[in-house]
Design an enzyme around this catalytic site. Structure first.
Site, PDB file in Angstrom:
ATOM      1  N   LYS A   1       0.833  -1.203   0.000  1.00 47.18           N
ATOM      2  CA  LYS A   1       0.000   0.000   0.000  1.00 47.18           C
ATOM      3  C   LYS A   1       0.869   1.256   0.000  1.00 47.18           C
ATOM      4  O   LYS A   1       0.598   2.219  -0.711  1.00 47.18           O
ATOM      5  CB  LYS A   1      -0.941   0.006   1.218  1.00 47.18           C
TER       6      LYS A   1
ATOM      7  N   GLN B   1      -4.665  -1.080   9.564  1.00 48.21           N
ATOM      8  CA  GLN B   1      -4.581  -2.404   8.957  1.00 48.21           C
ATOM      9  C   GLN B   1      -5.208  -3.447   9.884  1.00 48.21           C
ATOM     10  O   GLN B   1      -4.851  -3.553  11.048  1.00 48.21           O
ATOM     11  CB  GLN B   1      -3.104  -2.750   8.670  1.00 48.21           C
TER      12      GLN B   1
ATOM     13  N   ASP C   1     -11.139   3.169   3.807  1.00 53.92           N
ATOM     14  CA  ASP C   1     -11.544   1.772   3.639  1.00 53.92           C
ATOM     15  C   ASP C   1     -13.057   1.645   3.453  1.00 53.92           C
ATOM     16  O   ASP C   1     -13.543   0.584   3.057  1.00 53.92           O
ATOM     17  CB  ASP C   1     -11.137   0.958   4.883  1.00 53.92           C
TER      18      ASP C   1
END
Ligand code: NAD
Length: 282
Positions: free
Chosen positions: A53, A97, A120
């Site tokens: 990422k 995460q 997200d």
């Protein structure tokens, strides 16, 4: 023999287009677009995801901030990091995460992210707005799948779409996006009866289960579009939820694993970060 939807190539295209949009943003608003990533602990898969990422963030010209906290970090330490980033006006997106170590309350920590920095698309506000058809951040994986379907001009309106899996991050938002595209949507899960018959009726079949080669040829309608979200680590390497070799013989479109939905997920994370920055600056 199915057409292969090349997620790696499409992701590269999305990232290259973003590179230009990010440069234009910088020119117009005189500042960077910044994505902050928080990793708690040393889960090897998470470490790889975070590394990829960060690499992709930098590739498109965004600024990447990373925060590595130890496995035994307290809830207060993690919360303080999120809160600080939530208040920082130069930060456009915050990504925690997952999974977090067991002693941390995932919901409590995620809920500290303001909805306008929730790249997200996991927060209730974004999920609710997706359901209501209002502007929102859509979870990266289903957003990427939609982009793949659109890129191949696959007709969705009026088609039967079956999503196997009802998770909050893939199955449910995926179903909602397909519904928005006027599909007739069925969501299947571990308690579904006659799964094979239901799947066999699908013009578009999305597998998000987490079981290697679960979707076999006899579950797929001739000419269906088959999207494989699954990532399963086996002795023979990464394998999807679809028995790719056999299903590709009868499907009209199929996504491979690796090189399918996975790369699109990261590309859409960056797209979401860009969209958050644009929304926040206006
Ligand atoms: P999850 O474990 O949260 O959900 C799995 C779903 O599958 C559940 O809803 C369950 O009801 C359903 N299921 C389990 N067994 C079943 C069965 N026998 N029959 C029918 N349904 C069954 O998983 P998730 O987070 O949604 O992820 C699903 C898969 O997608 C995993 O392999 C994960 O690694 C992968 N994934 C990939 C990406 C990507 O970027 N490609 C992103 C997220 C998840």
């Amino acid at each position: 023999m199915a057409n292969i939807i090349d997620g790696k190539m499409l992701a590269q295209k999305v990232k290259d287009e973003l590179k230009e949009k990010v440069a234009n943003f910088k020119r117009e608003f005189g500042r960077d677009i910044t994505l902050a990533v928080i990793l708690v602990g040393e889960n090897p898969a998470s470490q790889v995801y975070v590394k990829n990422k960060i690499k992709a963030t930098e590739y498109v010209g965004m600024k990447s901030l990373s925060f590595y906290l130890p496995e035994n970090a307290t809830e207060e330490q993690v919360s303080d990091t999120v809160k600080q980033l939530a208040e920082d006006k130069s930060v456009d997106g915050i990504l925690v995460q997952l999974p977090l170590p067991k002693h941390l309350d995932e919901n409590k920590i995620l809920n500290l992210i303001p909805a306008n920095k929730d790249v997200d698309g996991f927060l209730a506000e974004n999920v609710g707005n997706l359901m209501l058809g209002q502007p929102c951040t859509v979870a990266c994986t289903p957003f990427g799948v939609l982009k793949m379907l659109q890129s191949e001009n696959i007709e969705m309106s009026g088609k039967n779409a079956v999503v196997i899996g009802r998770s909050n991050i893939v199955g449910k938002p995926m179903a909602m996006l397909l519904l928005k595209e006027n599909c007739t949507v069925t969501i299947c899960h571990s308690k579904t009866k006659n799964l094979k018959e239901v799947c066999k009726n699908a013009d578009i079949l999305v597998a998000a289960i987490g079981r290697p080669k679960f979707v076999t040829r006899d579950m797929v309608k001739d000419g269906a579009t088959v999207i494989d979200v699954g990532i399963n680590r086996t002795e023979n390497g990464l394998v999807g939820d679809v028995d790719y070799e056999n299903v590709k013989e009868i499907a009209s479109y199929i996504t491979p694993v690796p090189g399918g939905v996975g790369p699109m997920t990261i590309a859409m994370l960056l797209e979401n970060t860009y969209l958050c920055a644009v929304r926040n600056v206006k």
